[in-house]
Design an enzyme around this catalytic site. Structure first.
Site, short mmCIF file in Angstrom:
data_model
loop_
_atom_site.label_atom_id
_atom_site.label_comp_id
_atom_site.label_asym_id
_atom_site.label_seq_id
_atom_site.Cartn_x
_atom_site.Cartn_y
_atom_site.Cartn_z
CB CYS B 37 95.60 14.10 -20.82
SG CYS B 37 96.66 14.00 -22.24
CB CYS B 107 103.55 13.61 -22.92
SG CYS B 107 102.38 13.96 -21.61
#
Lengths: 228, 141
Positions: B37, B107
């Site tokens: 990402c 994340c």
């Protein structure tokens, strides 16, 4: 592995949409790959204009209109094969999706499925030098956006970002030509049935694509900040 | 997909944003990134050399709300913990606390990587053995 035609019983090539003997449409197999759809080996340096011609030819043959008066299941299969063909063509015609798809077939997990739900570790693949660059550039981008919010423009900062953008665009172009070299290496390794060399090419492609994704996002962010 | 209230809270009021002197002996810096990402996360800890307690933690993250919340939460958690306690923080703990959906689990992995990298950097600077077992062996002698 080898399946037989439902109509004439001839042996079928893996994933072939048609029987070569009687020409009947076949049900898509569960493990069919996009390469199978075109009857191609799992190689990367393919000629996209040949692929395009094959796509149109197959599209015409598989088009559901052709099967309007065929049996219900043949109609259904032509529909399924057409949608499979469209996905296959869309994926294989472009360099990056094709490479990512092949890597996925070879067991590489790409994008977000890499970090699995049970918290399985993925190794951090970014080279530290690139991380530093990315971080610094993000700091500059943030400053640029803050300035813009305040209605200011810092020519020095803008100049730095323009320079960074040119540099990263150069890296993208470079990575594209590096990728093509890796395709050749991969294809040669497939032909030679050389597993070690295949694995080496595979790992290098994964690293290259990781880096490329980062750089591509950076270019996008810089363009946004510069209002390009 | 909606963010959980906790993610939004950390995103709007991130704790411990900032940086510490990278060259300080007591400071460990972890810089990690997720190619998927494009997120990049810097997490720093300041360790008391006597007690090995993390007295200060700072982060700076460029990424989505979940990445910011994961690193913000991690700095809160590591503060006051010893280095070896901090190593026990698992990304799954972060997932649970922030109710991260499956697509955002990377994340939390990034935040765990960041704290490990920061501690690794601090250990390297201070000549502490890499593994906890080895550290205990040294301490016992």
């Amino acid at each position: 592995m080898s399946a037989a035609c439902w109509s004439c019983g001839s042996a079928l090539a893996a994933g072939a949409p048609f029987c070569v003997a009687c020409g009947k449409v076949q049900a898509p197999t569960a493990d069919v790959t996009y390469f199978d759809v075109f009857g191609l080996p799992r190689k990367l340096a393919l000629d996209t204009s040949t692929l395009e011609r094959a796509f149109y030819k197959l599209s015409r043959k598989l088009h559901p209109d052709v099967y309007a008066r065929a049996s219900e299941r043949e109609q259904q299969w032509s529909l399924e094969q057409t949608s499979l063909l469209n996905d296959a063509y869309r994926t294989l015609k472009n360099a990056i999706p094709r490479t990512e798809y092949l890597l996925k077939l070879e067991g590489v997990e790409i994008e977000q499925d890499r970090a699995s739900e049970n918290g399985a570790k993925k190794e951090s693949r970014m080279p530290p030098d690139l991380l530093e660059e990315v971080f610094e550039l993000n700091m500059q981008l943030e400053e640029m956006r803050m300035n813009q919010k305040m209605g200011e423009d810092d020519p020095q900062l803008r100049g730095d970002l323009e320079k960074a953008k040119t540099q990263f665009e150069g890296q993208l172009a470079e990575s594209d030509s590096d990728l093509q070299k890796l395709w050749v290496k991969w294809d040669a390794a497939v032909d030679a049935d050389d597993e070690a060399s295949q694995a080496d090419a595979k790992n290098k492609m994964v690293a290259l694509l990781d880096r490329r994704r980062y750089v591509r996002n950076l270019v996008r962010d810089v363009n946004e900040a510069l209002g390009a | 997909m909606a963010y959980s209230d906790k993610v939004i809270d950390h995103y709007n009021n991130p704790r411990n944003v900032g940086q510490m002197d990278k060259s300080s002996q007591e400071v460990g810096t972890g810089l990690v990134g997720a190619p998927e990402c494009g997120d990049v996360m810097r997490l720093q800890i300041k360790v008391n050399p006597e007690t090995q307690v993390i007295e200060e933690a700072k982060f700076k993250t460029f990424g989505c709300g979940s990445a910011i919340a994961s690193s913000s939460l991690t700095t809160e958690w590591v503060k006051g913990k010893t280095v070896s306690e901090a190593l026990e923080i698992k990304n799954t703990d972060i997932v649970k606390e922030l109710s991260l959906p499956p697509v955002k689990i990377h994340c939390s992995v990034l935040a765990e990587d960041a704290i490990r990298a920061a501690i690794g950097d601090w250990k390297k600077k201070n000549g502490v053995a890499e593994t906890a077992e080895a550290a205990q062996t040294v301490a016992a002698q």
